[in-house]
Write an enzyme that holds these catalytic residues in place. Structure first.
Site, short mmCIF file in Angstrom:
data_model
loop_
_atom_site.label_atom_id
_atom_site.label_comp_id
_atom_site.label_asym_id
_atom_site.label_seq_id
_atom_site.Cartn_x
_atom_site.Cartn_y
_atom_site.Cartn_z
N LYS A 117 0.84 -1.20 0.00
CA LYS A 117 0.00 0.00 0.00
C LYS A 117 0.87 1.25 0.00
O LYS A 117 0.67 2.17 -0.79
CB LYS A 117 -0.88 -0.02 1.26
CG LYS A 117 -1.83 1.13 1.38
CD LYS A 117 -2.53 1.15 2.72
CE LYS A 117 -3.16 -0.19 3.06
NZ LYS A 117 -4.08 -0.11 4.19
N LYS A 129 3.33 -2.19 11.24
CA LYS A 129 2.03 -2.11 11.91
C LYS A 129 2.23 -2.46 13.37
O LYS A 129 3.17 -3.18 13.72
CB LYS A 129 1.05 -3.11 11.28
CG LYS A 129 -0.40 -2.81 11.56
CD LYS A 129 -0.97 -1.75 10.65
CE LYS A 129 -2.37 -1.33 11.08
NZ LYS A 129 -3.02 -0.46 10.10
N GLY A 168 -2.82 6.05 13.54
CA GLY A 168 -4.04 5.44 14.08
C GLY A 168 -4.51 4.24 13.28
O GLY A 168 -4.01 3.95 12.20
N ASP A 169 -5.45 3.52 13.83
CA ASP A 169 -6.15 2.42 13.16
C ASP A 169 -7.37 2.15 14.05
O ASP A 169 -7.74 3.02 14.86
CB ASP A 169 -5.25 1.17 13.02
CG ASP A 169 -5.87 0.11 12.10
OD1 ASP A 169 -5.86 0.31 10.88
OD2 ASP A 169 -6.38 -0.91 12.61
N THR A 212 -8.79 8.78 4.78
CA THR A 212 -9.02 7.40 4.31
C THR A 212 -10.38 7.29 3.63
O THR A 212 -10.50 6.71 2.54
CB THR A 212 -8.88 6.40 5.47
OG1 THR A 212 -7.65 6.65 6.14
CG2 THR A 212 -8.88 4.96 4.95
N ASN A 243 -13.97 6.09 11.88
CA ASN A 243 -13.32 7.15 11.10
C ASN A 243 -13.49 6.95 9.59
O ASN A 243 -13.90 7.86 8.87
CB ASN A 243 -11.84 7.21 11.49
CG ASN A 243 -11.06 8.15 10.60
OD1 ASN A 243 -10.42 7.72 9.65
ND2 ASN A 243 -11.15 9.44 10.87
P1 NDP Z 1 -12.55 2.90 14.01
O1 NDP Z 1 -12.09 2.30 15.29
O2 NDP Z 1 -12.72 4.37 13.91
O3 NDP Z 1 -13.93 2.23 13.55
C1 NDP Z 1 -14.04 0.87 13.32
C2 NDP Z 1 -15.47 0.55 12.99
O4 NDP Z 1 -15.55 -0.82 12.58
C3 NDP Z 1 -16.40 0.68 14.17
O5 NDP Z 1 -17.69 1.01 13.75
C4 NDP Z 1 -16.36 -0.71 14.78
O6 NDP Z 1 -17.50 -1.04 15.57
C5 NDP Z 1 -16.32 -1.56 13.54
N1 NDP Z 1 -15.63 -2.84 13.85
C6 NDP Z 1 -14.37 -2.99 14.34
N2 NDP Z 1 -14.10 -4.30 14.55
C7 NDP Z 1 -15.21 -4.96 14.18
C8 NDP Z 1 -15.55 -6.32 14.16
N3 NDP Z 1 -14.68 -7.27 14.58
N4 NDP Z 1 -16.78 -6.66 13.69
C9 NDP Z 1 -17.65 -5.69 13.28
N5 NDP Z 1 -17.37 -4.38 13.29
C10 NDP Z 1 -16.19 -4.02 13.74
O7 NDP Z 1 -11.52 2.37 12.92
P2 NDP Z 1 -11.22 2.94 11.45
O8 NDP Z 1 -12.47 3.50 10.87
O9 NDP Z 1 -10.02 3.78 11.54
O10 NDP Z 1 -10.80 1.60 10.69
C11 NDP Z 1 -11.74 0.79 9.96
C12 NDP Z 1 -10.99 -0.08 8.99
O11 NDP Z 1 -10.26 0.75 8.08
C13 NDP Z 1 -9.94 -1.03 9.59
O12 NDP Z 1 -9.88 -2.21 8.84
C14 NDP Z 1 -8.64 -0.26 9.43
O13 NDP Z 1 -7.51 -1.11 9.42
C15 NDP Z 1 -8.88 0.37 8.06
N6 NDP Z 1 -8.06 1.52 7.75
C16 NDP Z 1 -8.06 2.63 8.55
C17 NDP Z 1 -7.29 3.72 8.23
C18 NDP Z 1 -7.34 4.99 9.01
O14 NDP Z 1 -6.74 5.99 8.55
N7 NDP Z 1 -8.04 5.06 10.12
C19 NDP Z 1 -6.37 3.69 7.07
C20 NDP Z 1 -6.50 2.51 6.24
C21 NDP Z 1 -7.30 1.47 6.62
P3 NDP Z 1 -17.37 -1.12 17.17
O15 NDP Z 1 -17.32 0.31 17.62
O16 NDP Z 1 -18.57 -1.83 17.60
O17 NDP Z 1 -16.10 -1.86 17.47
#
Ligand code: NDP
Length: 448
Positions: A117, A129, A168-169, A212, A243
């Site tokens: 990526k 990571k 973050g993640d 993102t 996010n």
């Molecule tokens: P957040 O913590 O902000 O949000 C994650 C969301 O996904 C929440 O709504 C959460 O629900 C849900 N979620 C997490 N784990 C599970 C699970 N096991 N089953 C169902 N729902 C789940 O994270 P991000 O938005 O930052 O990240 C989301 C995805 O994007 C991840 O895969 C991350 O690796 C990827 N990503 C993020 C980037 C970034 O800049 N933030 C960059 C590139 C990729 P709940 O609150 O109930 O846990």
């Protein structure tokens, strides 16, 4: 798709033997190696230089104890990880995931994906990571701070602005980055751009929060346009409500799409009139509440327990933005049956191999995570540039650069897929284009 090349078959066997009990990592490596078959045929010099044998093994893996004291005065112990996967093209770069499901295999799969990526972004960043099995849900601010400080007390020995720059993640947002940055600065006695996703008052970049989700829609828009389609008037389902999901919703709506569903790990909401994003932001960003609370403000919407049911909602475009393997073969088949013709990934590896097979065999437009969600790390790279020159750019400037990067990522995927005889297979294109740059650098630097 099964491997045919004997060298790759043997390499995959070694990877499986060495990484037993880590199915997510094996899944990520399998997907990449399967799409590299034509590269291996065309570039025997890279095989000769041992690039593939080296690229599947992290340069360094760090595991450590994270002790912290909860609000009741009780000692809690979590496990911390940092996997420094590949530094051929720049300092290690990749986020920190805080979620109870985290173990070494999750961090390794994410670090491996990050290598390709980051290469695709065109910026000089290697892949890494980190994370912990700490669960931020239900913890007080004080508990979050004590955990983050303890985590950084060990991690600070292994990172640095020119060495490894975490971000973050899942579970790590601006609050956690702030606590980690403060602890790094206190221990090392230096103010450097050692983390990205920082607050705007201390070196963060405008547009990083949106990057993102916006980037996902920029990439998807390019893919749609290249195939004579657009977001305008389309029905979109987005999983997650964190996010990535929130800012993907914002950008998709600005392109004229109707986003009808969002979820969290407990369940999903459906609003046939289109999600009101200001309400979601208030619930998730201000109150840190649950997506179910949307119904308090919009009683005409519905809430259903269980997160996988979201894929039964008919849509044109699906944007999975929650977590790995959230769409399996069965959910993919339901999406297709209900008329979905495009899946583009905001989350990392959200589709199982069976789901991907279903997309490809049914001719869906498929935007793979490595390319489609690279906008976050690309903007982190822009934050590093601003920190280095001690300047900050306007929102418009960063957003325009992000947009340009996502366009070039799409073009790189499209071109590579065409060059290697797989036109329209953007997954293969992303893996090949991302791999080639890192591979050339590894070959040039010798056997290290
Ligand atoms: P957040 O913590 O902000 O949000 C994650 C969301 O996904 C929440 O709504 C959460 O629900 C849900 N979620 C997490 N784990 C599970 C699970 N096991 N089953 C169902 N729902 C789940 O994270 P991000 O938005 O930052 O990240 C989301 C995805 O994007 C991840 O895969 C991350 O690796 C990827 N990503 C993020 C980037 C970034 O800049 N933030 C960059 C590139 C990729 P709940 O609150 O109930 O846990």
């Amino acid at each position: 798709m099964a491997l045919k090349n004997q060298y790759l078959i043997d390499l995959m066997e070694t990877v499986k033997k060495r990484n037993q009990g880590e199915p997510e990592f094996i899944q990520a490596v399998t997907e990449v190696l399967e799409t590299l078959e034509p590269v291996v045929e065309k570039r025997p010099d890279l095989v000769e230089a041992g690039v593939l044998d080296r690229i599947v093994e992290p340069e360094r893996q760090i595991m450590f104890r994270v002790p912290w004291v909860d609000d009741n005065g009780k000692t809690q112990v979590n496990r911390g990880f940092r996997v420094q996967f590949n530094s051929a093209i720049g300092p290690y770069k990749g986020g920190i995931r805080l979620h109870p499901s985290v173990y070494l295999g999750i961090i390794k799969f994410l670090g491996f994906e990050q290598v390709f990526k980051n290469s695709l972004t065109t910026l000089p960043m290697g892949g890494g990571k980190g994370g912990s099995d700490f669960d931020p849900k239900g913890k007080s601010d004080g508990e979050i701070m004590r955990f983050c400080q303890s985590f950084m007390t060990e991690l600070c020995r292994h990172i640095g602005a020119d060495l490894d720059v975490p971000a973050g993640d899942i579970g790590t947002g601006a609050r956690e980055i702030g606590y980690m940055f403060g602890q790094y600065k206190r221990i090392r006695n230096e103010f450097t751009g050692v983390l990205t996703g920082k607050g705007l008052t201390y070196g963060g970049s405008l547009a990083r929060t949106q990057a993102t989700g916006y980037g996902l829609c920029y990439f998807t828009n390019e893919m749609l346009q290249a195939n004579g389609k657009s977001f305008e008037g389309k029905t979109v389902v987005i999983s997650g409500s964190g996010n990535v999901a929130i800012y993907a919703t914002e950008k998709a709506q600005s392109y004229g799409a109707k986003v009808v569903a969002l979820s969290d790990s407990n369940g999903y909401i459906y609003d046939a009139d289109g999600i009101k994003l200001d309400i979601v932001k208030e619930i998730k960003e201000v109150r840190r509440g649950r997506i179910k609370e949307y119904l308090d403000a919009v009683p005409t919407a519905t809430y259903t327990e269980g997160c996988s049911g979201i894929w039964t909602i008919p849509c044109d475009i699906a944007l999975p933005c929650a977590t790995q393997n959230e769409i399996d073969g069965e959910s993919a088949a339901i999406l297709v049956k209900n008329g979905c013709w495009c899946v583009s990934e905001g989350a990392n590896m959200p589709s199982t191999p069976e789901a991907i097979e279903t997309y490809l065999s049914n001719g869906l437009l498929y935007g793979p995570a490595k390319a489609a969600n690279a906008g976050g790390v690309a903007t982190s790279g822009l934050e590093m540039s601003q920190n280095s020159e001690r300047l900050s750019w306007s929102f418009e400037e960063v957003d325009a650069k992000l947009h340009g990067i996502m366009k070039s990522i799409f073009k790189a995927c499209d071109d590579a897929a065409k060059e290697y005889g797989m036109e329209g297979n953007y997954m293969a294109g992303a893996n090949i284009a991302g791999f080639l740059k890192v591979a050339e650098a590894m070959k040039a630097q010798g056997c290290v």
